[in-house]
Design an enzyme around this catalytic site. Structure first.
Site, PDB file in Angstrom:
ATOM      1  N   LYS A 174       0.820  -1.215   0.000  1.00  0.00           N
ATOM      2  CA  LYS A 174       0.000   0.000   0.000  1.00  0.00           C
ATOM      3  C   LYS A 174       0.853   1.265   0.000  1.00  0.00           C
ATOM      4  O   LYS A 174       0.449   2.291  -0.554  1.00  0.00           O
ATOM      5  CB  LYS A 174      -0.920   0.023   1.224  1.00  0.00           C
ATOM      6  CG  LYS A 174      -2.050  -0.998   1.207  1.00  0.00           C
ATOM      7  CD  LYS A 174      -2.898  -0.822   2.447  1.00  0.00           C
ATOM      8  CE  LYS A 174      -4.061  -1.791   2.488  1.00  0.00           C
ATOM      9  NZ  LYS A 174      -4.945  -1.563   3.657  1.00  0.00           N
TER      10      LYS A 174
ATOM     11  N   ASP B 134     -10.390   2.311   2.487  1.00  0.00           N
ATOM     12  CA  ASP B 134     -10.571   1.874   3.870  1.00  0.00           C
ATOM     13  C   ASP B 134     -11.407   2.880   4.657  1.00  0.00           C
ATOM     14  O   ASP B 134     -12.335   2.519   5.382  1.00  0.00           O
ATOM     15  CB  ASP B 134      -9.216   1.681   4.555  1.00  0.00           C
ATOM     16  CG  ASP B 134      -8.453   0.481   4.016  1.00  0.00           C
ATOM     17  OD1 ASP B 134      -9.108  -0.461   3.529  1.00  0.00           O
ATOM     18  OD2 ASP B 134      -7.216   0.491   4.074  1.00  0.00           O
TER      19      ASP B 134
END
Length: 287
Positions: A72, A108
């Site tokens: 990420k 997220d």
């Protein structure tokens, strides 16, 4: 499911390990339900092979991919553009390929907000987050940008330079949120902060298999029935924290599968401009 042909678009997950992921099931089911000619596969990609994988994404005209940690963060220099929220978080979990130009997003935070009760007014909500790692950072930034009334971060380490202090400072400098930072060892202060919070989120690995007996809240006396208790862990689904919350009479308990589905839904929308069939996905995840 539609047959694979010359028009089938490919999406996927870049992770290491990748085989355990529930994402292929979620997205392939969603493609089928929405009548989209696409497939989602899991690819085992390490930090060392990530640059080649990203070039493959471009070369094969893939529609996009999801990524897990530590990819990420490692992927950021390889992208053409980044969504503002992803820039603030400093991590990307979704890439969209638009004619060879790659844009990084973080879903997220959107998943966290979407999985909260619809009638919750964050501007009148005091929230508390256990943890200061990547999951906690996504949650904290999402809440701060959504205008949460007050946020308390509880972490093991709070000294200058620690992740807890860095997250507190980021939120104070980059958002208008009112933020406090407490050490997990300050038991009395933490208990008071838990009691004052309407929303309590566990963004640590406490309670995750194999350490299923661990819990950031020692016992049910810390909690009140009208609070919202959210555990981002989904293995096991019924964590120790959610068990403690149930014993305290907390009705609004949110498990990690809800976040998994909602962050997946946000990625699905970015790729297809359609809504993920969440009821079907949730049923499949629970099986």
């Amino acid at each position: 499911m539609s047959e694979i042909d010359g028009h089938t678009q490919l999406f996927g997950l870049f992770a290491h390990p990748a085989a355990h992921s529930k994402s292929p099931m979620m997205h392939n089911l969603s493609f089928e339900k929405r009548g989209i000619n696409a497939r989602y596969l899991a690819f085992d990609v390490t930090q060392e092979t990530l640059p080649a994988a990203i070039e493959g994404l471009r070369a094969l005209h893939m529609g996009g991919v999801n990524l897990s940690m530590p990819l990420k963060e490692a992927v950021i220099p390889l992208l053409d553009h980044m969504d503002p929220a992803a820039k603030l978080v400093g991590a990307v979990n979704t890439i969209v390929n638009r004619d060879g130009e790659l844009t990084g997003y973080t879903t997220d935070g959107a998943g966290i907000l979407a999985s909260l009760p619809a009638d919750l007014d964050l501007k009148k909500t005091r929230a508390l987050i256990f943890g200061a790692g990547g999951a906690a950072k996504s949650a904290a930034i999402a809440l701060a940008l959504a205008g949460v009334e007050h946020l308390t971060i509880v972490n093991r380490h709070v000294d200058n330079g620690s992740r807890g202090a860095q997250l507190r400072d980021l939120l104070r400098y980059e958002t208008s949120a009112k933020v406090d930072l407490l050490s997990m060892g300050e038991t009395t202060s933490v208990r008071c902060a838990v009691a004052d919070a309407k929303l309590i989120i566990n963004a640590t690995s406490m309670g995750m298999a194999p350490n299923t007996a661990m819990c950031p809240v020692p016992d049910a006396s810390w909690l009140k029935p009208k609070q919202i208790v959210y555990d981002m862990v989904y293995n096991p689904l019924d964590t120790k924290l959610l068990q403690v919350a149930a014993a305290a009479g907390v009705q609004q308990r949110i498990d990690g599968l809800q976040l998994l589905a909602m962050q997946g839904a946000a990625a699905f929308k970015l790729w297809t401009n359609q809504e993920m069939p969440l009821a079907d996905v949730r049923t499949a995840l629970n099986q």
